[in-house]
Design a protein around this motif. Sequence first.
Motif, PDB file in Angstrom:
ATOM      1  N   VAL A 213      -2.875 -27.886  26.403  1.00 21.83           N
ATOM      2  CA  VAL A 213      -3.092 -28.717  25.220  1.00 21.83           C
ATOM      3  C   VAL A 213      -4.102 -29.812  25.567  1.00 21.83           C
ATOM      4  CG1 VAL A 213      -2.046 -30.362  23.615  1.00 21.83           C
ATOM      5  CG2 VAL A 213      -0.825 -28.267  24.230  1.00 21.83           C
ATOM      6  N   MET A 329      -4.562 -27.682  16.311  1.00 16.92           N
ATOM      7  CA  MET A 329      -3.245 -27.179  15.921  1.00 16.92           C
ATOM      8  C   MET A 329      -2.773 -27.701  14.562  1.00 16.92           C
ATOM      9  SD  MET A 329      -1.286 -27.435  19.583  1.00 16.92           S
ATOM     10  CE  MET A 329       0.294 -27.002  18.857  1.00 16.92           C
ATOM     11  N   SER A 349       3.078 -24.171  17.891  1.00 16.05           N
ATOM     12  CA  SER A 349       2.978 -24.354  19.339  1.00 16.05           C
ATOM     13  C   SER A 349       3.615 -23.191  20.087  1.00 16.05           C
ATOM     14  CB  SER A 349       3.646 -25.671  19.737  1.00 16.05           C
ATOM     15  OG  SER A 349       3.704 -25.824  21.128  1.00 16.05           O
ATOM     16  N   SER A 367      -5.219 -30.824  19.950  1.00 19.49           N
ATOM     17  CA  SER A 367      -4.172 -31.480  19.175  1.00 19.49           C
ATOM     18  C   SER A 367      -4.547 -32.931  18.906  1.00 19.49           C
ATOM     19  CB  SER A 367      -2.840 -31.416  19.928  1.00 19.49           C
ATOM     20  OG  SER A 367      -1.830 -32.134  19.249  1.00 19.49           O
ATOM     21  N   ILE A 393       5.312 -29.654  21.272  1.00 20.70           N
ATOM     22  CA  ILE A 393       4.003 -29.406  21.880  1.00 20.70           C
ATOM     23  C   ILE A 393       4.069 -29.685  23.374  1.00 20.70           C
ATOM     24  CG2 ILE A 393       1.587 -30.123  21.934  1.00 20.70           C
ATOM     25  CD1 ILE A 393       1.786 -30.767  18.983  1.00 20.70           C
ATOM     26  N   ALA A 397       3.750 -26.688  26.257  1.00 22.06           N
ATOM     27  CA  ALA A 397       2.518 -26.726  27.043  1.00 22.06           C
ATOM     28  C   ALA A 397       2.812 -26.658  28.532  1.00 22.06           C
ATOM     29  CB  ALA A 397       1.729 -27.993  26.723  1.00 22.06           C
TER      30      ALA A 397
END
Length: 473
Positions: A213, A329, A349, A367, A393, A397
């Motif tokens: 991310v 996202m 996600s 993001s 998220i 990630a």
Amino acid sequence: MTRSPQHSADAEKGLIGACLRDNLRFFEIGDSVLPADFYVVAHRVVWTAMLRMFAKGKPIDLVTLAGETQAVHVAANASGKDRPITEYEELGGAKYLAQLWDEAPVVGNAKHYADIVRHKAMLREIYHVGNDLLAKGDDPTTNPDELVEDAAKSLFDVQQRTFSRKAVSLSVSVKECMASLDRKASGLVDTVKSGWYELDNLCGGFHRGELIVLAARPSVGKTVVALNIANYVASLDGRVLFASLEQSREDLASRLICMSMRVDSHKMRQGRMSEYEKSVVCEQANFLSGYGENLHIDDAGGQTVAHINMTARRQKMRQGLDLLIVDYMQLMKPADHSGTRNDQVAAISAGLKQIAKDLHIPVLALSQLSRGGSSRGANAEPELTDLRDSGAIEQDADTVIMIHTTAEPGQEPPDIQEIFLLVRKQRNGPRGRARLNFHRKFFKIENFAMQSPRFMQQSDFKGADYAVGSRDQ
């Protein structure tokens, strides 16, 4: 007229008979064929019994198998499932096992028979998936985005049946490890590099199967960072798919030309370039076309996880795929509009993480950060708590990288600006930061003091390290 599902009773009988005659054949292939792969239900009963005997370490022959099959009968009786017993007994029970033994063809062909049984089972699964999709397609309440995603996943699950992994000895694992080290020493690494030494030194590149991310506040430079990475990977013959939900492919192409030839983006946008600058742009456009097939841009609006999933799978099958970039996202369309915004972003996600795992590629997802971090100070560094809309998220990630600039709020940033990529989370590595130079006029991001001999001596990464990992892994 009812069509009989795909199957080969002869291959099923040949497989069981060969494994009965030579247990070593069963040890080699037994775990690659499931009881459900057999179309003849009686054969499923026999294969289940053979698997149970193998798990108990018992030899498999006519006498022991007949006894174990009887135990399967008892278990089936207890559960009320009498069809397997009935069919098995109708075929002759223990006498049928003797028949399979007697009629066993060439034992050495057991693997070939197993392949036929598996392939026929896959065809039946595909047939069932198709029927299921037809039924759902006739239902007016079906969500088409969910249906497409279900179809892709179901077919991929069937495809995965062709890949089976077996336990190997430690000596084999050590050899594989040493071969991997040799590939890394030669630049043939299994990760995708960004081209920025400090970041690659910290993270070791973007690893396949992982979700990375890249987060920042609005207008800080998320797209610029992602586009520089995409351009670098594509220039080294890597295959990149850039899903752009914010900017058009024409805008991204314009930025690529500017960053490659250091053309003033403002002058190019207004068409106020000199003849020399125009010639440079034309020259670079031709140069980019040389590796342009390596970078594909999908700028369709309202993209869903299902849309990106299908596009990425198609790209991987046709040309290969080394890196998927999603920008960004929060602009993606959720498959389910009934949940909260947090639930929607969490589903997005999780979906991107699944794409990374299924396609064995790194997914770089951009993001937004919330503006809540400004309460810590106008120029405070962003933290994980600043991730916008959903804590999922951070959870999904494998790596979280945040962009931080030293520019004072409200002031015009300099043409060459110092920025930091802050690695706030790395599941398999340390946290840290990478210092870079951002040439704003050209949308170009370069290594900080990249010409410094002292820096090059300290760096563990040399030029040969900057290659795209094998997409066959």
